[in-house]
Design an enzyme around this catalytic site. Structure first.
Site, PDB file in Angstrom:
ATOM      1  CD  GLU A 235       7.112  -9.513  -4.008  1.00 33.88           C
ATOM      2  OE1 GLU A 235       6.866  -9.836  -5.263  1.00 33.88           O
ATOM      3  OE2 GLU A 235       6.700  -8.734  -3.066  1.00 33.88           O
TER       4      GLU A 235
ATOM      5  CG  ASP B 270       1.355 -18.202   2.665  1.00 39.42           C
ATOM      6  OD1 ASP B 270       0.967 -17.225   3.188  1.00 39.42           O
ATOM      7  OD2 ASP B 270       0.555 -19.017   2.505  1.00 39.42           O
ATOM      8  CB  ALA B 271       2.686 -13.186   5.773  1.00 41.87           C
TER       9      ALA B 271
ATOM     10  CB  VAL C 279      -1.000  -8.758   4.666  1.00 38.81           C
ATOM     11  CG1 VAL C 279      -1.398 -10.061   3.737  1.00 38.81           C
ATOM     12  CG2 VAL C 279       0.282  -8.930   5.409  1.00 38.81           C
TER      13      VAL C 279
ATOM     14  CE1 TYR D 275      -7.476   6.039   1.206  1.00 41.60           C
ATOM     15  CE2 TYR D 275      -9.453   4.430   0.164  1.00 41.60           C
ATOM     16  CZ  TYR D 275      -8.678   5.834   0.382  1.00 41.60           C
ATOM     17  OH  TYR D 275      -9.106   6.650  -0.479  1.00 41.60           O
TER      18      TYR D 275
ATOM     19  CE1 TYR E  93      -9.895  -0.268  -0.387  1.00 42.38           C
ATOM     20  CE2 TYR E  93     -10.612   0.432   1.711  1.00 42.38           C
ATOM     21  CZ  TYR E  93      -9.741  -0.149   0.925  1.00 42.38           C
ATOM     22  OH  TYR E  93      -8.486  -0.643   1.419  1.00 42.38           O
TER      23      TYR E  93
ATOM     24  CB  VAL F  55      -0.472   5.088  -7.185  1.00 41.61           C
ATOM     25  CG1 VAL F  55      -0.293   4.167  -8.584  1.00 41.61           C
ATOM     26  CG2 VAL F  55      -1.033   6.399  -7.567  1.00 41.61           C
TER      27      VAL F  55
END
Length: 392
Positions: free
Chosen positions: A76, A112-113, A140, A228, A238, A274
């Protein structure tokens, strides 16, 4: 003190500033949806992507329901003299305050992952404070990834695969919902491969490798990557698109990890929601708006689904697996009757009736809430402190 009066300024579903008090209240509202359970011990969780979307919901649900200890990782931006911090910055600060009130030892790392240095720092912290982890939750969503071992930068794209596609999409002009027709370009093979590098399972497996090498996997260790599938209405952009290729790789990674001794690995298929990531995908805003129009309060929130995920991971409830070994938290969404009603509304949507067939205003308000706006109980006519420190 750097108190400022903050108003939503941006374009479409992207805002330039976020509201600290609204973001804080949002976290408290999320926690208020959870009924705590009494446990003999506090599980240790490493949550990669803990500041937004389902990662945030999973973090707050784990803290509120099972009093988890552990580490959350996110990336962030801090406040500057011109802009507020990102919404995830403020949400993390409030999540840390909530964890402390709950008596949880939960640390938050802003880095940064994808970087090996981040993994080393986080695992040093895990080793020092907890001696290992019970759960690794991987959530992520990123536009790009720099592979630290090759210095190669990969860029993800939102495109169709095989043939072009078109989809209805929701936008707002002067605060009013507008129905658009959006053309979806075909991704090249290279673009698909890069999207897989960013959003597939390579980084997830590197986190598990790093934990394993440091002998930080506790007995019964379990890891879950959130994913998803969605409806046939969103399929071309998607699941059958470039993002879908990355999700398929994520699921293949879970199968690979399950072959290892001492590792239980699954993908968790969440329902539509959302989020800052989903609102940027053409067609998703309209789809979720129609889904809410059909289901109303029966639409399961990320918190409800995250509570179910924790109950299944901890053994409080049995795993709800499909034939491919995926945890299914989206059965309510993909119920044939629900999908038939959604398709009927979707097909009937026109520029003239969009406000009637879809809950467009609800969707717009939900997007604003992601940035801390339109949160009940917050006085937006008062100045608020923007220089909130990252939790120590």
């Amino acid at each position: 003190m750097t108190d400022r009066l903050i108003k939503p300024v941006g374009r479409g579903f992207l805002f330039l500033d976020s509201h600290p008090a609204g973001c804080a209240q949002l976290v408290r509202d999320l926690a208020g949806q959870v009924e705590a359970r009494t446990t003999d011990s506090r599980p240790v969780a490493l949550i990669v992507g803990s500041s937004s979307g389902y990662g945030l919901a999973t973090t707050v649900a784990g803290l509120a329901r099972y009093g988890i200890n552990g580490v959350g990782v996110s990336f962030e931006k801090a406040p500057t003299h011109r802009r507020t911090a990102t919404a995830g910055w403020y949400r993390t600060a409030e999540t840390a305050a909530y964890a402390a009130e709950r008596g949880s030892e939960f640390h938050f790392v802003n880095a940064d992952a994808f970087a090996d240095t981040t993994k080393a720092d986080v695992l040093d912290l895990v080793a020092e404070r907890f001696g290992g982890v019970d759960y690794l939750i991987y959530s992520v969503a990123a536009p790009r990834r720099v592979d630290p071992r090759t210095d190669t930068t990969y860029q993800s794209v939102i495109k169709a695969v095989g043939q072009p596609a078109r989809t209805k999409s929701l936008a707002f002009e002067d605060g009013e919902p507008v129905l658009q027709e959006v053309a979806i370009e075909v991704a090249t093979d290279e673009e698909v491969a890069e999207t897989v590098q960013v959003m597939g399972g390579e980084d997830w497996i590197r986190w598990v490798d790093a934990l394993e090498e440091r002998k930080l996997l506790k007995d019964g260790f379990s890891t879950v990557a959130l994913t998803y599938i969605g409806s046939e209405l969103t399929g071309p952009i998607y699941r059958q698109g470039s993002i879908g290729a990355a999700k398929a790789h994520l699921e293949k990674t879970a199968e690979t990890l399950r072959e290892r001794d001492g590792v239980q690995a699954r993908t968790s298929v969440n329902g539509a929601a959302v989020t800052q990531a989903s609102s940027a995908i053409p067609g998703i805003g309209l789809y979720v708006s129609v889904l809410h129009k059909v289901l109303g309060d029966q639409l399961q929130t990320p918190m409800q689904q995250s509570i179910s995920l924790w109950d299944q991971l901890t053994g409080a409830k049995p795993l709800d697996l499909d034939e491919d070994g995926r945890i299914r938290l989206d059965r309510w969404e993909l119920d044939p009757a629900v999908q038939a009603a959604v398709k009927e509304q979707w097909d009937s949507a026109t520029v003239d009736n969009i406000g009637e067939v879809a809950d467009a205003d609800w969707f717009h308000a939900e997007v604003r809430r992601l940035y801390g706006f339109d949160v009940p109980g917050v006085d937006y006519d008062r100045e608020t402190e923007v220089d909130v420190e990252w939790p120590a």
